[in-house]
Write a protein that holds these residues in place. Structure first.
Motif, PDB file in Angstrom:
ATOM      1  N   CYS A 298       0.806  -1.224   0.000  1.00 22.79           N
ATOM      2  CA  CYS A 298       0.000   0.000   0.000  1.00 22.79           C
ATOM      3  C   CYS A 298       0.843   1.279   0.000  1.00 22.79           C
ATOM      4  N   GLY A 299       2.155   1.155   0.179  1.00 22.44           N
ATOM      5  CA  GLY A 299       3.010   2.333   0.113  1.00 22.44           C
ATOM      6  C   GLY A 299       3.089   3.136   1.395  1.00 22.44           C
ATOM      7  N   TYR A 300       2.416   2.674   2.431  1.00 19.87           N
ATOM      8  CA  TYR A 300       2.413   3.408   3.695  1.00 19.87           C
ATOM      9  C   TYR A 300       3.771   3.283   4.386  1.00 19.87           C
ATOM     10  N   PRO A 301       4.366   4.420   4.799  1.00 20.38           N
ATOM     11  CA  PRO A 301       5.662   4.313   5.486  1.00 20.38           C
ATOM     12  C   PRO A 301       5.476   3.918   6.944  1.00 20.38           C
ATOM     13  N   LEU A 302       6.270   2.938   7.371  1.00 16.37           N
ATOM     14  CA  LEU A 302       6.128   2.411   8.727  1.00 16.37           C
ATOM     15  C   LEU A 302       7.518   2.124   9.280  1.00 16.37           C
ATOM     16  N   ALA A 303       7.694   2.361  10.576  1.00 19.53           N
ATOM     17  CA  ALA A 303       8.977   2.023  11.204  1.00 19.53           C
ATOM     18  C   ALA A 303       9.262   0.553  10.927  1.00 19.53           C
ATOM     19  N   GLU A 304      10.461   0.274  10.488  1.00 17.18           N
ATOM     20  CA  GLU A 304      10.750  -1.074   9.999  1.00 17.18           C
ATOM     21  C   GLU A 304      10.468  -2.168  11.024  1.00 17.18           C
ATOM     22  N   TYR A 305      10.765  -1.906  12.289  1.00 17.71           N
ATOM     23  CA  TYR A 305      10.593  -2.963  13.289  1.00 17.71           C
ATOM     24  C   TYR A 305       9.129  -3.312  13.524  1.00 17.71           C
ATOM     25  N   ARG A 306       8.234  -2.454  13.043  1.00 21.77           N
ATOM     26  CA  ARG A 306       6.810  -2.724  13.272  1.00 21.77           C
ATOM     27  C   ARG A 306       6.156  -3.471  12.135  1.00 21.77           C
ATOM     28  N   GLY A 307       6.874  -3.619  11.026  1.00 30.58           N
ATOM     29  CA  GLY A 307       6.268  -4.284   9.874  1.00 30.58           C
ATOM     30  C   GLY A 307       6.747  -5.710   9.695  1.00 30.58           C
ATOM     31  N   VAL A 308       6.440  -6.260   8.529  1.00 29.08           N
ATOM     32  CA  VAL A 308       6.814  -7.635   8.218  1.00 29.08           C
ATOM     33  C   VAL A 308       7.799  -7.614   7.060  1.00 29.08           C
TER      34      VAL A 308
ATOM     35  N   PHE B  35       8.688  -5.501   2.071  1.00 34.45           N
ATOM     36  CA  PHE B  35       8.292  -5.017   3.391  1.00 34.45           C
ATOM     37  C   PHE B  35       6.797  -4.709   3.391  1.00 34.45           C
ATOM     38  N   PHE B  36       6.118  -5.107   4.454  1.00 37.41           N
ATOM     39  CA  PHE B  36       4.674  -4.893   4.544  1.00 37.41           C
ATOM     40  C   PHE B  36       4.280  -4.364   5.910  1.00 37.41           C
ATOM     41  N   CYS B  37       3.131  -3.664   5.931  1.00 38.46           N
ATOM     42  CA  CYS B  37       2.596  -3.135   7.187  1.00 38.46           C
ATOM     43  C   CYS B  37       2.288  -4.282   8.142  1.00 38.46           C
ATOM     44  N   ASN B  38       1.724  -5.353   7.579  1.00 36.50           N
ATOM     45  CA  ASN B  38       1.263  -6.476   8.407  1.00 36.50           C
ATOM     46  C   ASN B  38       1.095  -7.714   7.516  1.00 36.50           C
ATOM     47  N   TYR B  39       0.681  -8.808   8.121  1.00 37.43           N
ATOM     48  CA  TYR B  39       0.563 -10.062   7.368  1.00 37.43           C
ATOM     49  C   TYR B  39      -0.545  -9.994   6.317  1.00 37.43           C
ATOM     50  N   ASP B  40      -1.570  -9.177   6.585  1.00 33.83           N
ATOM     51  CA  ASP B  40      -2.644  -9.024   5.600  1.00 33.83           C
ATOM     52  C   ASP B  40      -2.102  -8.419   4.313  1.00 33.83           C
ATOM     53  N   HIS B  41      -1.316  -7.359   4.466  1.00 32.10           N
ATOM     54  CA  HIS B  41      -0.782  -6.702   3.266  1.00 32.10           C
ATOM     55  C   HIS B  41       0.197  -7.630   2.540  1.00 32.10           C
ATOM     56  N   GLN B  42       0.881  -8.450   3.306  1.00 28.38           N
ATOM     57  CA  GLN B  42       1.796  -9.414   2.706  1.00 28.38           C
ATOM     58  C   GLN B  42       0.997 -10.406   1.853  1.00 28.38           C
ATOM     59  N   ALA B  43      -0.089 -10.900   2.422  1.00 32.39           N
ATOM     60  CA  ALA B  43      -0.929 -11.876   1.709  1.00 32.39           C
ATOM     61  C   ALA B  43      -1.558 -11.235   0.475  1.00 32.39           C
ATOM     62  N   ASP B  44      -2.058  -9.999   0.624  1.00 30.88           N
ATOM     63  CA  ASP B  44      -2.684  -9.298  -0.504  1.00 30.88           C
ATOM     64  C   ASP B  44      -1.678  -9.065  -1.629  1.00 30.88           C
TER      65      ASP B  44
END
Ligand SMILES: [Zn+2]
Length: 152
Positions: A46-56, A136-145
């Motif tokens: 989705c392009g959302y910037p997130l601190a790396e340690y919080r994502g997947v 890199f993804f925000c969460n597992y959902d974005h990874q799956a999508d």
């Protein structure tokens, strides 16, 4: 005078209590731990910037990396190794007491500035390398999508 200071302290305490109540600490798992990379990275879905340690993070299979990029990756990896060697020799020099005695204050200062610079370079190159070799993804959902969308 005392009454004035006392009032100030009371006001400060009241404000402190208010803020404590209004902004409770985030849960522990949201706080970075030692060694966590807090630099933001954009989600590959989705392009959302997130601190790396919080994502997947997911390693990109080598077969999916273009040849030109692979070359860049090897070059980058070699650069990272070279900087690591320099960092190690700096650390060895810093531990060498006999050597340290021969240095002036100015030289010591220079050496530690250089060391900091090297650490910074190492971090940046490592980040670059990571970006080229992983998704890199925000969460597992974005990874799956992301993978669902890529699948034919
Ligand atoms: Zn996302």
């Amino acid at each position: 005078m005392f009454a004035f200071v006392f009032t100030l302290i009371l006001i400060w305490l009241a404000m402190w209590a208010f803020f404590k109540f209004m902004y409770p600490k985030p849960p522990k798992e949201f706080m970075p731990k030692k060694g966590d990379v807090i630099t933001p990275r954009d989600c590959d879905f989705c392009g959302y910037p997130l601190a790396e340690y919080r994502g997947v993070m997911e390693t990109i299979p080598k077969a999916q990396i273009a040849e030109a990029e692979q070359k860049q990756i090897s070059k980058l990896a070699a650069e990272v190794d070279a900087i690591k060697q320099q960092v190690l020799s700096h650390e060895a020099a810093a531990k060498d007491k006999a050597h340290q005695k021969t240095l002036t204050r100015q030289q010591k200062k220079q050496a530690s500035a250089q060391y900091e610079q090297l650490q910074k370079q190492l971090f940046e190159k490592n980040q670059q390398l990571k970006k080229m070799t992983s998704w890199f993804f925000c969460n597992y959902d974005h990874q799956a999508d992301f993978h669902a969308r890529r699948a034919p």
